[in-house]
Enzyme design. Structure first.
Site, PDB file in Angstrom:
ATOM      1  N   ASP A 170       0.880  -1.231  -0.182  1.00  0.00           N
ATOM      2  CA  ASP A 170      -0.142  -0.006   0.033  1.00  0.00           C
ATOM      3  C   ASP A 170       0.727   1.290  -0.033  1.00  0.00           C
ATOM      4  OD1 ASP A 170      -2.651   1.395   0.389  1.00  0.00           O
ATOM      5  OD2 ASP A 170      -1.625   2.226   2.262  1.00  0.00           O
ATOM      6  N   GLU A 210      -1.583  -1.885  -4.995  1.00  0.00           N
ATOM      7  CA  GLU A 210      -2.978  -1.202  -5.367  1.00  0.00           C
ATOM      8  C   GLU A 210      -2.942  -0.451  -6.500  1.00  0.00           C
ATOM      9  OE1 GLU A 210      -0.754   0.265  -3.722  1.00  0.00           O
ATOM     10  OE2 GLU A 210      -1.433   2.439  -3.266  1.00  0.00           O
ATOM     11  N   ASP A 212      -2.299   2.012   7.443  1.00  0.00           N
ATOM     12  CA  ASP A 212      -1.468   1.707   5.936  1.00  0.00           C
ATOM     13  C   ASP A 212      -1.379   0.210   6.078  1.00  0.00           C
ATOM     14  OD1 ASP A 212      -1.541   4.189   4.901  1.00  0.00           O
ATOM     15  OD2 ASP A 212       0.179   4.780   6.406  1.00  0.00           O
TER      16      ASP A 212
END
Ligand SMILES: [Zn+2]
Length: 310
Positions: free
Chosen positions: A91, A175, A268
């Site tokens: 991420d 992502e 996160d």
């Protein structure tokens, strides 16, 4: 010394049919110096930065803020998958450059506050120097040199991190981000001016300074076919433990506490677990660092995640 290719083999003039100066002629002068024949220029000496010279078909001479450079273009071999079946979710964020689903947080180096102060000092001096003066040029050259240092550091970090990812993991999941859309200006039009324009410009600068795009691209090049892009909606709002999606679960920039099951974790890291799970959304074992609790399930509204200004 006879002309030779970078790897020491004799110079070949085949291969490059359509290109004129594809003959890379390099002589190694000693342990630290070599020279290359630049068309219309002659022999140019350069300092070697590698012990083993790569075999290159082309090279490029550039002038950057920190001097002249000669770069030889080689295509590095992709890194073999470790074959351990390991998957990693990444991420990318502003507070933490890359949160990995194995619990690690990686940060792209930035300029130190001392270096940033140095930049501001030279910008200020440059702005106050008389127009077209040598002093103005010199001050802005110092600014450019410091900014080049920052870019070099970022690039170095991206190279090292992407090599580590390609070497240690079979499947690397990022992502899906649209950095171009994310960093679009908030300026708006004259008829419909945007709001928070300065704040958005600042955020854009931070996003671009993270090297997200470069990390993704270099990882893809080093681990071809092993990088997957996971659609990002809700990765930051979804509970990686029970799958509950609620904007209220994200307490602030760093904290994630699921409003349904009470799973608490760094925000996160929680997102990186979701990315690692991929589209199949399988549950992953919760690491010890993130302790769960129990709170009553509350009704909540679910909305498309917005780009949050924090
Ligand atoms: Zn939950």
């Amino acid at each position: 010394m006879p002309a030779a290719n970078l790897d020491g083999s004799p110079v070949l003039n085949g291969e490059g049919k359509q290109v004129m100066h594809r003959r890379v002629v390099v002589q190694k002068l000693n342990r630290k110096w070599a020279q290359v024949k630049v068309p219309d220029c002659g022999w140019v000496r350069f300092r070697l930065t590698r012990r083993d010279l790569p075999s290159a078909k082309t090279f490029r001479v550039t002038y950057r803020n920190n001097g002249w450079h000669v770069a030889f273009a080689t295509v590095p071999e992709p890194i073999d998958a470790p074959g351990n079946g390991e998957k990693i979710g990444i991420d990318r964020g502003v507070a933490i450059t890359a949160a990995l689903s194995d619990g690690r947080t990686l940060n792209c180096p930035q300029l130190s506050s001392k270096e940033q102060a140095e930049i501001r000092k030279h910008q200020r001096r440059g702005a106050r120097a008389p127009k077209n003066s040598a002093q103005k040029t010199a001050e802005y050259a110092k600014v450019a040199k410091l900014k080049a240092r920052e870019a070099n550091r970022r690039k170095d970090w991206c190279e090292k991190t992407s090599t580590m990812l390609a070497r240690d993991f079979d499947v690397i999941r990022f992502e899906k981000l649209n950095i171009k859309n994310m960093t679009a200006s908030a300026k708006g039009t004259a008829e419909q001016p945007g709001c928070n324009v300065r704040a958005k410009a600042g955020l854009n600068r931070v996003i671009l300074a993270q090297g997200w795009g470069l990390l993704h691209r270099r990882t893809g090049e080093k681990a071809p076919g092993r990088v997957e892009d996971v659609p990002s909606p809700y990765t930051s709002l979804r509970c990686s433990d029970c799958g509950w999606i609620d904007k209220n679960s994200r307490k602030n920039q760093a904290e994630f506490v699921c409003s349904a099951c009470g799973f608490a974790c760094n925000a996160d890291l929680n997102a990186s677990f979701n990315v690692a799970a991929g589209q199949d959304g399988k549950k992953r074992p919760r690491p010890m660092a993130c302790a769960g609790g129990t709170t009553p399930r509350t009704r909540s509204s679910v909305r498309e995640p917005q780009l949050l200004l924090w």
